[in-house]
Design an enzyme around this catalytic site. Structure first.
Site, short mmCIF file in Angstrom:
data_model
loop_
_atom_site.label_atom_id
_atom_site.label_comp_id
_atom_site.label_asym_id
_atom_site.label_seq_id
_atom_site.Cartn_x
_atom_site.Cartn_y
_atom_site.Cartn_z
N GLU A 92 0.76 -1.17 0.09
CA GLU A 92 0.05 -0.15 0.05
C GLU A 92 0.74 1.17 0.06
O GLU A 92 2.08 1.39 0.64
CB GLU A 92 -0.78 0.10 1.24
CG GLU A 92 -2.00 1.13 1.13
CD GLU A 92 -2.58 1.13 2.41
OE1 GLU A 92 -3.77 1.65 2.70
OE2 GLU A 92 -2.17 0.54 3.44
N LYS A 164 -10.21 0.57 -2.10
CA LYS A 164 -10.49 0.16 -0.53
C LYS A 164 -11.82 0.53 -0.05
O LYS A 164 -12.33 1.72 0.09
CB LYS A 164 -9.34 0.97 -0.07
CG LYS A 164 -9.11 0.30 1.34
CD LYS A 164 -8.12 0.95 2.27
CE LYS A 164 -7.88 0.72 3.85
NZ LYS A 164 -6.57 1.05 4.23
N CYS A 205 -4.98 -3.22 2.75
CA CYS A 205 -4.67 -3.07 4.44
C CYS A 205 -5.67 -3.47 5.16
O CYS A 205 -5.96 -4.55 5.54
CB CYS A 205 -4.00 -1.67 4.53
SG CYS A 205 -3.06 -1.62 5.85
#
Length: 319
Positions: A92, A164, A205
């Site tokens: 990331e 995300k 993440c």
């Protein structure tokens, strides 16, 4: 399954000596008869080699210097390609980590902008697929961006992108407060894409803490490999990083590739590191020996192993 780390000498798949038959003048040709067990072993080895594919996961310490980050990524791409990897996964925020929240907004660009074009060129020049997790994609307005995971093929084409879904709004033990939603627009779609190393399920993440998305990737989108590019904090990484990754691998029966940011990016931010590649049984098959080093971990994934695990423990029948 064979595996190796970039810090160790390159291991090649075992290949037996090529048989040579010499035929002299006036000598009748005599066929070579091998025992059935030898032939079966050779066939098994050939099938294993055919189903095996090499992948790599990068670890780095990104800063607020776009050019410096690109130079590091360029070097790691060349190392992965030289190692025979078909896919290299970056963590990331591979291209940029700012000091202040607003810094990322200032450098954010659309996916057809010059920053992404530079990484497309890297993929094309080294003939390798890239997983670029956590790119600062320009949002719909000047106040927001998207934290976007981009897949680029070996010809430099963008094959897929995932924005995300789960944003990092957390009070981390130790006094740090993160509020990603203050400058990031959450995605809505679960995304998987086919690749030379299998069907990839995309995440970023903090998604790791939400098993539902991985269940969807496995059982509705038929993923074989889960990609988890991350920049875990030092505190949360020490507590949960490996445990969560192995759990996602076990419960989905997928390979998991988790490229990680590592070390101090600036005076305010530090990442845990520990880049990992995990097989569908939850076994770690790739890992940097130095948790904070810049480098790549390499492993050979075998989709026959994946199918064997799924056949012997048929979780899909319950979904």
């Amino acid at each position: 399954m064979s595996l190796w780390f970039w810090q160790t000498p390159h291991n090649t798949l075992p290949v037996g000596p090529k048989p040579v038959v010499t035929r002299q003048h006036h000598q009748p040709y005599r066929s070579l008869r091998l025992p059935a067990r030898v032939i079966a072993s050779a066939v098994d080895s050939a099938m294993a080699a055919a189903s095996s594919v090499r992948v790599a996961a990068a670890q780095m310490t990104s800063t607020n210097n776009l050019a410096s980050n690109f130079a590091i990524c360029s070097r790691l791409v060349k190392e992965a390609a030289s190692a025979g990897a078909k896919l290299l996964c970056f963590p990331e925020s591979f291209s940029y980590i700012g000091v202040e929240n607003g810094d990322s907004l200032k450098i954010s660009e659309p996916l057809d902008g010059p920053i992404m074009q530079g990484y497309q060129s890297l993929a094309r020049e080294s003939n390798i697929w890239l997983s670029l997790g956590g790119f600062q994609e320009k949002g719909k307005d000047d106040e927001h961006l998207c934290n976007t995971h981009v897949i680029i093929d070996n010809e430099g084409n963008i094959r897929s992108s995932y924005r995300k879904i789960h944003l990092f709004d957390v009070d981390v033990p130790g006094g740090m407060v993160y509020k990603e939603s203050s400058f990031t627009e959450a995605g809505k779609d679960v995304v998987a894409v086919d690749s030379p190393v299998g069907r990839l399920g995309l995440s970023v993440c903090y998604d790791l803490r939400f098993p539902e998305i991985y269940q969807l990737l496995r059982f509705q989108h038929e993923s074989q490999v889960l990609l988890v590019p991350s920049a875990f904090t030092k505190v949360t990484g020490q507590a949960h990083w490996e445990t969560l990754l192995r759990a996602r691998a076990i419960e989905t029966q997928c390979y998991v590739i988790a490229a990680a940011q590592a070390g101090k990016h600036n005076d305010k931010r530090e990442s845990y590191g520990d880049t990992l590649i995990i097989d569908p049984w939850g076994t770690i098959v790739g890992r940097l020996t130095d948790r904070l080093a810049t480098g790549i971990a390499v492993a050979d994934m075998d989709l026959n192993v994946l199918e064997s695990v799924r056949t012997k423990m048929p979780l899909a029948k319950l979904n």
